[in-house]
Design an enzyme around this catalytic site. Sequence first.
Site, PDB file in Angstrom:
ATOM      1  N   GLU A 137      -3.790   3.587   3.476  1.00 50.41           N
ATOM      2  CA  GLU A 137      -4.966   2.749   3.715  1.00 50.41           C
ATOM      3  C   GLU A 137      -5.413   1.944   2.495  1.00 50.41           C
ATOM      4  O   GLU A 137      -6.233   1.039   2.622  1.00 50.41           O
ATOM      5  CB  GLU A 137      -6.122   3.582   4.284  1.00 50.41           C
ATOM      6  CG  GLU A 137      -6.658   4.676   3.380  1.00 50.41           C
ATOM      7  CD  GLU A 137      -5.978   6.012   3.614  1.00 50.41           C
ATOM      8  OE1 GLU A 137      -4.840   6.043   4.111  1.00 50.41           O
ATOM      9  OE2 GLU A 137      -6.603   7.048   3.276  1.00 50.41           O
ATOM     10  N   ASN A 138      -4.884   2.252   1.312  1.00 47.65           N
ATOM     11  CA  ASN A 138      -5.239   1.421   0.158  1.00 47.65           C
ATOM     12  C   ASN A 138      -4.502   0.083   0.163  1.00 47.65           C
ATOM     13  O   ASN A 138      -4.741  -0.745  -0.709  1.00 47.65           O
ATOM     14  CB  ASN A 138      -4.973   2.168  -1.153  1.00 47.65           C
ATOM     15  CG  ASN A 138      -3.528   2.577  -1.308  1.00 47.65           C
ATOM     16  OD1 ASN A 138      -2.918   3.080  -0.381  1.00 47.65           O
ATOM     17  ND2 ASN A 138      -2.980   2.344  -2.478  1.00 47.65           N
TER      18      ASN A 138
END
Lengths: 233, 217
Positions: free
Chosen positions: B46-47
Site C-alpha cells: 500500500e505504500n
Amino acid sequence: MINKTVKNVSEALQGVEDSMTFMLGGFGLCGIPENAIGELVRLGIKDITCISNNAGVDDFGLGFLLQNHQIKKMISSYVGENDEFERQMLSGELEVELTPQGTLAEKCRAAQGGFPAFYTPAGFGTEVAEGKETREFNGKMYVLEPAYKADFAFVKAWKGDEAGNLIFKGTARNFNPCMCGAATITVAEVEELVPAGALDPNQIHIPGIFVQRIFQGARYEKRIEQRTVRPKE
Amino acid sequence: MLDKNGIAKRIAREVKDGYYVNLGIGIPTLVANFVREDIQVEFQSENGVLGMGPFPFDGEEDADIINAGKQTITTLAGASFFDSATSFNMIRGQHVDLTILGAMEVAENGDIANWKIPGKMVKGMGGAMDLVASAENIIVAMMHTNKAGKSKLLKRCSLPLTGVGCVKKIVTNLAVLEVSSEGFKLLERAPGVTVDQIREATEGTLIVEDEIPEMKL
C-alpha cells in the site's frame, strides 16, 4: 515559464511561523523532505501540527522535531518504532490523531482538488468514526471525512525543473504527490533541479502549478529503516 | 499443529491465478514464499508498488524502494509505482482481489481488532482500516490463541475494532474456519489436531458439521 526556484532551503521556508499546520511527504523514512525538516529544526518554531503518515524514528526525520518538542500535534496513520513519540503521547505532551492511511492520503488529495470532504468506508463502526457523519450508499455504510487545511506542504521529489514540475522515484513517491497543492504554499525539494525544458513533459508526475517554491536539497542521507537482503547466490 | 510458515503455506492455496494480493505485515508476508509458480499473481504494497519481488541481494538495496513494512524490496517485470491516494483507490475500489492480514482478535460476526491495546500499545492502524472496510475477500492469518493462551476467536472483540463484519476466512495454527451467520464454521483441521482441541481453543461459537478433513498443504 513561471520560475518557481528559490536559492536554498531558508528562502524556501520563508513565512513559516509558530502554531502553523504542515503536511510532510514520506512513508517511514522513504521520500521524506530531509532538508525542510532540518531547516524547521534550525528555525526552532514551536507548537506545530504535522500531517505525515509516520513520525520518523528517534534520531531521524520528524524524530528531530519531536526531540526538540516543536510538535504540538501529529496527524498520522502509523507511529510505531519511535520511543520518544510514545513517551510524549502517553505523558500527554503530544496530541495525536490517528487516521486510516487511505483516508489520510485522500484528505490531502481532496484539499489539492478542491473537495471539502468525501465519504469513505474506512473506519465505519470503529472509534475513528465517532462523532462523524455517516451515510448509506448502495447498502454500505460510509464516514464523511473533511479535507485537510495546511499552511505549508513540504514534499520531496527525485527530479524537478525550474517550473516546479516533479518526477518521483520508486516508493519515495507515496504521499508526496497527494500533498502538492494541498496547502497554501507547497515547497518541493529535489535531488536534482534542472532547467525548464530538460524534463520530458510526458514523464511529469506533478505539474508545476501545484508547486510554489522549488530547490535542490543540499544533501540527502536517505536512511533505510529496515535493511532486508538475501545472500548472493 | 502448524508453525507460522505452515499457516502461510495453507493460505497460499487460496491465492488464485490472476489475483492481485495485498499482504499485511508478519505471517501474511510469508505467503509470497509459497505461492505456486505456474500461476500469475501480483503483490501490492500500500505504500505504492504493484509487482513486488523478493528482497534485494546484499549490496543492491535501494532506499527508495521499500514495502509497507519499510523493508527494502525489489520489483518484478510488469511492476509499477504510484502515489498513496492511487494505492488506496486500488484497495477501496476493490481492484485488489485478496487481502491477507494478521489480527489480535476476530469475532464470530466477522469483526476484527488489530491496531490498538488501550493504555499499552498504540501504533496506529496504518492501512488496515481501509483494507478491511473495502476488500471483499479477507483472510486473517494468526495463531489461534494469544501468548497467555487465551482464544483469539471470540464471541465479541474486546479491543477497539479495526472493522466490522468483514472477515470471511481465518487460518490459524489449528484450523481453517469460515465466518458464517451462526458463528465460526470449522472447515479443516491442522495436521494432528483434533476437533476437541479446536473447540477448546475457540471462545466464540464453533460450528462443526460432519467429518472435518485434515488440511492439505
